[in-house]
Design a protein around this motif. Structure first.
Motif, short mmCIF file in Angstrom:
data_model
loop_
_atom_site.label_atom_id
_atom_site.label_comp_id
_atom_site.label_asym_id
_atom_site.label_seq_id
_atom_site.Cartn_x
_atom_site.Cartn_y
_atom_site.Cartn_z
N MET A 77 25.54 3.36 -2.87
CA MET A 77 24.68 2.63 -1.94
C MET A 77 23.60 3.50 -1.34
N GLY A 78 23.51 4.73 -1.75
CA GLY A 78 22.46 5.60 -1.26
C GLY A 78 22.91 6.49 -0.12
N THR A 79 21.98 7.34 0.31
CA THR A 79 22.26 8.30 1.39
C THR A 79 21.35 7.98 2.57
N SER A 80 21.92 8.05 3.74
CA SER A 80 21.12 7.78 4.95
C SER A 80 19.93 8.72 5.00
N LEU A 81 18.74 8.17 5.23
CA LEU A 81 17.55 9.01 5.31
C LEU A 81 17.56 9.85 6.58
N ILE A 82 18.29 9.41 7.58
CA ILE A 82 18.27 10.11 8.86
C ILE A 82 19.40 11.15 8.95
N SER A 83 20.62 10.72 8.65
CA SER A 83 21.75 11.65 8.85
C SER A 83 22.11 12.42 7.58
N GLY A 84 21.63 11.95 6.43
CA GLY A 84 21.97 12.62 5.18
C GLY A 84 23.37 12.30 4.69
N LYS A 85 24.09 11.42 5.39
CA LYS A 85 25.44 11.04 4.96
C LYS A 85 25.36 9.84 4.04
N PRO A 86 26.33 9.70 3.11
CA PRO A 86 26.31 8.52 2.24
C PRO A 86 26.44 7.23 3.05
N ALA A 87 25.65 6.22 2.67
CA ALA A 87 25.68 4.94 3.40
C ALA A 87 27.09 4.35 3.37
N LEU B 41 22.77 11.58 18.45
CA LEU B 41 22.56 12.68 17.51
C LEU B 41 22.80 12.12 16.10
N ARG B 42 21.76 12.11 15.29
CA ARG B 42 21.91 11.55 13.94
C ARG B 42 21.54 12.53 12.84
N ALA B 43 20.80 13.58 13.21
CA ALA B 43 20.43 14.59 12.21
C ALA B 43 20.85 15.95 12.75
N LEU B 44 20.88 16.96 11.87
CA LEU B 44 21.47 18.23 12.28
C LEU B 44 20.56 19.44 12.02
N ASP B 45 19.26 19.18 11.83
CA ASP B 45 18.36 20.30 11.61
C ASP B 45 17.40 20.43 12.80
N PRO B 46 17.66 21.37 13.70
CA PRO B 46 16.81 21.46 14.90
C PRO B 46 15.43 22.03 14.61
N ALA B 47 15.22 22.51 13.36
CA ALA B 47 13.93 23.13 13.06
C ALA B 47 12.91 22.13 12.51
N ILE B 48 13.35 20.93 12.16
CA ILE B 48 12.36 20.02 11.58
C ILE B 48 11.97 18.91 12.53
N SER B 49 12.57 18.88 13.69
CA SER B 49 12.30 17.75 14.57
C SER B 49 12.03 18.22 15.99
N ASP B 194 32.21 20.59 15.72
CA ASP B 194 33.38 20.05 15.04
C ASP B 194 32.91 18.99 14.03
N ALA B 195 32.65 19.45 12.82
CA ALA B 195 32.07 18.56 11.80
C ALA B 195 33.00 17.39 11.47
N SER B 196 34.31 17.61 11.57
CA SER B 196 35.24 16.55 11.19
C SER B 196 35.21 15.39 12.19
N ALA B 197 34.79 15.66 13.41
CA ALA B 197 34.77 14.60 14.43
C ALA B 197 33.39 13.96 14.57
N TYR B 198 32.44 14.47 13.80
CA TYR B 198 31.05 14.00 13.95
C TYR B 198 30.86 12.63 13.32
N GLN B 199 30.35 11.70 14.12
CA GLN B 199 29.95 10.39 13.60
C GLN B 199 28.48 10.22 13.98
N PRO B 200 27.57 10.27 12.99
CA PRO B 200 26.15 10.19 13.33
C PRO B 200 25.87 8.96 14.18
N GLY B 201 25.15 9.17 15.26
CA GLY B 201 24.78 8.05 16.13
C GLY B 201 25.88 7.59 17.05
N VAL B 202 27.09 8.15 16.93
CA VAL B 202 28.22 7.70 17.75
C VAL B 202 28.77 8.84 18.60
#
Lengths: 313, 529
Positions: A77-87, B41-49, B194-202
């Motif tokens: 289903m693709g990869t999120s453009l924002i988080s880079g995680k698989p959709a 927090l949805r992305a993890l690169d502080p150098a591009i944003s 803690d990457a295992s607990a990370y939920q983008p946007g949550v």
């Protein structure tokens, strides 16, 4: 029956295909740019262009569409453009909370609305009927977020019986799971209770004038047995239809409840993705919703046959 | 479920023990700060944003070579430095005990690679790179930056606290092209991700980095010892501010980074909460005009807009009447820093509709509408549009307000086309004061035409002055240049400052010790039970 199910599933494929193309095109034609959302307000044009290139957004539209459809056909289903995680991973993370909220809401709505509708029909024109119908108007009219805030104020803030917000998966224990679902389910079920109760009342009243009801009463059956055993069963088809429609509406309509109660479900994922123009995630979730609608409609059609033996496929 | 409060509490306690068992008793001993930050927090690169949530994330897990203390003075953080007699070569030496989260030591080569990635994307970094001759690692712990001429830019840039701060990363990560967002979360900072607990946007979870060796000096601003006094910090995203406030009042969270001003009365005066305001975390409103399209390609119209607009109405709409959380300010680089000035203060702060009408008459305004983009989905921006529109109308302009979400504003503002073809005339936004107070990096005063920020003002003299500021090595000269830039920016209406407002943190009274810095950071913070 089996051939009917297979036919319906096969007929869903072109529907989903059309939805996929439509969603893809609408998103690309809408204003907005995920690169801008990632890079932030102060990004330079060069930075934005580099990001767009790395995301594949500078490729021709047709090429992007073909790549996406090909990947979809392979289950990617693709990869999120924002988080880079698989959709798929993002959806799986968010599916549980939405499913739990939707199921508990539907169960609550059915358990409360059907008796209310039957009682209102039975007491047609009397105080109880007017009370139930009055409450159903209230259920339709008051927005879910207002109900949510009132419930939070009373049951979380003042009485302290439930947490204000959040979600715990069932794997963390039933009590924390249930504690966090009670208020959102109650809030979200209000309009559905109102809707289903009204439909139940109307249809039960309609069948109460039928000859077989008169016959049942003439046999000396109690009124409750007449209502539950004869009237409700025969009014089931339109009630099932409206319950099916409610579930379909519910899946798309949980956004507000998920926001008010901070439940990390699919509704919020769609909203966040739309605001961030995360195309791949929006496309994946909308396709999933479409597939769910197809399945719900199929289940409703099959249930017609269960409640009305005259209907056969 | 519907039990009296006391019975419900007992039941909850009994069930908690029954379900969670003894393990939870150990878990309860952990000290956790639950925080609701300004954005998910949805992305993890502080150098591009330049998104502030990524800056905040960066400060949790990464460290910086230099840092600014509470007074704004540059201090050593990961490294100390010496400057050659000719003022051209800066030698940085890493302090002892620096380790990446995977246990490997931080080396000079890591830092050189990190600076090389950062200076491609950050405005101040780009200026530093343009003045630099060489950057090289001398040994495991030492590296040098050599410039073409004597300059103070190295310290200014490497201590940059906001926008895109220069965070140090592992060499193998820092070698990722800037067009590819990094996914590594290995830093050398006071917290581990803690990457295992990370939920983008949550949700994002940060654990105390037990191996981190803080500096011995006391914490001051972004500088000094980063001593972590809690076990865990959890950032939870709450899309509804009312929910966040309710959760705060129920004790479910400890910190709200930016509480909407209209909800503050809910906690004001309650001893369980503190309303915390750090001047450095305030924001400046600004109005931007499109120089590439009529009518604002004409200075007279830009001057008319500046005269028509006033600050107090907008600030009142944002933070409420009678609140002391806002202040009028005419200075383009902000009023709390060293570059504050009151140049044309009356024209900028108060609306002068009659002057605006006169200027429009002189310019021969034919009543063509101007298009104002209003972002409706962000609490700080939504009130701006109607106020700007009404003031411009009072000043004789005909205004079309086009309401849209912020994503649509940022998409449309990049268009230089006429309004009818998807372009625009005016938009407004906010910037945090640490970004505003940086004459080299601040986008609002950059005036290089096509290379400038949206609106594309073209004032070559301002660009010359910004370059001169970067080269200047003494504060007195820098202040003088900054004030010249201010005057030129106002005279040419490069931007219209619209006042400053505080971003108010709501903090549980259990928390104490948060450093007064340019970004919310969680080292030095204690949580009492």
């Amino acid at each position: 029956m089996l051939s009917f199910i297979i036919k319906r599933i096969l007929s869903a494929i072109p529907v989903l295909f059309m939805v996929a193309i439509l969603v893809f095109l609408v998103l690309r034609l809408a204003p907005g740019d995920p690169a801008v959302m990632i890079a932030g307000p102060n990004a330079t044009p060069d930075q934005l262009q580099q990001l767009r290139e790395s995301m594949g957004l500078t490729r021709p539209l047709l090429e992007q569409l073909i790549i996406w459809l090909t990947n979809m056909a392979h289950g990617d289903m693709g990869t999120s453009l924002i988080s880079g995680k698989p959709a798929t991973e993002l959806i799986m993370d968010r599916f549980g909370p939405t499913l739990a909220l939707s199921l508990s809401t539907v169960v609550l709505a059915i358990v409360v609305a059907i008796p209310l509708g039957v009682v209102a029909a039975w007491q047609r024109g009397k105080v109880l009927d007017r009370l139930v119908m009055g409450l159903s108007v209230l259920g339709f009219s008051v927005p879910v977020f207002i109900i949510g805030y009132v419930l939070i104020l009373v049951f979380a803030r003042i009485l302290g019986w439930f947490p204000v917000q959040g979600y715990q998966p069932l794997s963390n224990g039933f009590v924390p799971f249930a504690q966090r679902l009670v208020l959102p389910s109650v809030a979200l079920s209000f309009p559905y209770i109102a809707l289903i109760a009204r439909i139940v009342r109307t249809n039960v009243i309609e069948v109460m004038n039928e000859d077989y009801i008169r016959t049942a009463r003439a046999k000396g059956l109690k009124e409750s047995a007449v209502l539950m055993g004869h009237a409700l069963g025969n009014a089931a088809v339109p009630i099932i239809t409206i319950i099916g429609v409610s579930i379909a509406m519910l899946i798309g309509g949980v956004v507000v409840t998920e926001s008010v109660f901070n439940i990390p479900g699919l509704g919020r994922l769609v909203l966040e993705s739309v605001l961030a123009r995360d195309y791949t995630v929006i496309q994946a979730v909308i396709l999933l919703f479409s597939a769910i609608y197809v399945v719900i409609n199929l289940v409703v059609d099959l249930l017609y046959g269960v409640f009305d033996p005259r209907i056969r496929y | 479920m519907f039990l009296p409060k006391s019975a419900s509490g007992l039941l909850k306690g009994a069930l908690a023990v029954a379900f969670l068992g003894a393990g939870s008793l150990t878990a309860q001993a952990e000290t956790t700060i639950n925080a609701v930050m300004n954005a998910p927090l949805r992305a993890l690169d502080p150098a591009i944003s330049t998104a502030y949530i990524l800056r905040n994330y960066g400060y949790m897990i990464y460290d910086t070579l230099l840092a600014r203390d509470e007074a704004g003075k540059v201090q050593p953080q990961m490294a100390s430095w010496t400057v050659s007699d000719d003022g051209k070569t800066y030698t940085f030496t890493l302090r002892d005990g620096l380790k990446w989260h995977d246990g490997t030591p931080v080396t000079a080569a890591d830092c050189v690679a990190s600076i090389a990635r950062w200076d491609q994307v950050d405005k101040t970094g780009q200026v530093m790179a343009s003045l630099m001759e060489t950057m090289q690692a001398v040994d495991e712990k030492t590296f040098t930056l050599t410039f073409k001429e004597p300059t103070g830019i190295a310290l200014l840039a490497l201590s940059k606290p906001s926008g895109i701060p220069p965070f140090m990363m592992q060499k193998k990560v820092a070698e990722t092209p800037v067009s590819t967002p990094i996914t590594s979360t290995i830093g050398s900072g006071p917290f581990k991700f803690d990457a295992s607990a990370y939920q983008p946007g949550v949700k994002a979870v940060f654990l105390k980095n037990e191996d981190y060796v803080p500096r011995s000096e006391p914490s001051s601003g972004m500088a000094g010892g980063k001593v972590v006094k809690v076990d865990k910090v959890v950032w939870t995203t709450m899309p509804d501010p009312m929910t966040a406030m309710n959760a705060m009042m129920s004790g479910e969270i400890d910190f709200i980074e930016q509480a909407p001003h209209d909800l503050l009365p809910l906690v004001e005066g309650n001893p369980d909460f503190k309303l915390q305001t750090f001047a450095k975390q305030g924001s400046q409103n600004l109005v931007r005009l499109n120089w590439t399209q009529p009518p604002f390609d004409n200075l007279k119209y830009r001057e008319a807009a500046l005269e028509a607009l006033g600050q107090q109405s907008m600030l009142s709409a944002q933070v409420g009447n009678g609140k002391d959380a806002s202040t009028t300010c005419a200075a383009v680089f902000g009023c709390s820093g060293p570059y504050a000035t009151d140049y044309k203060a009356d024209d900028i702060i108060k609306p002068h509709p009659e002057k605006s009408k006169e200027l429009l008459k002189e310019a021969g305004y034919d009543g063509s509408p101007i298009m104002l983009m209003q972002a409706t989905d962000l609490a700080s921006l939504a009130p701006q549009g109607p106020v700007i529109a009404q003031q411009l109308r009072d000043g004789g302009f005909k205004v079309d307000v086009v309401a849209m979400d912020w994503a649509s504003v940022v998409a449309r503002r990049s268009s230089k086309a006429p309004v009818a073809e998807g372009g625009w005339n005016i938009f407004s936004t906010t910037n945090v004061l640490p970004d505003v107070g940086d004459p080299v990096g601040f986008i609002g005063t950059a005036a290089g035409g096509d290379s400038a920020w949206f609106g594309w003002p073209n004032v070559p003299k301002i660009e010359e002055l910004r370059a001169a500021f970067a080269r200047a090595s003494d504060t007195e000269t820098q202040v003088k240049i900054a004030k010249e830039i201010d005057q030129l920016a106002i005279d040419n209406v490069v931007m219209i400052p619209m006042g400053e407002f505080a971003n108010i943190n709501v903090v549980s009274s259990k928390l104490s010790g948060m450093p007064e810095a340019e970004a919310p950071v969680f080292w030095n913070v204690t949580k009492s039970e």
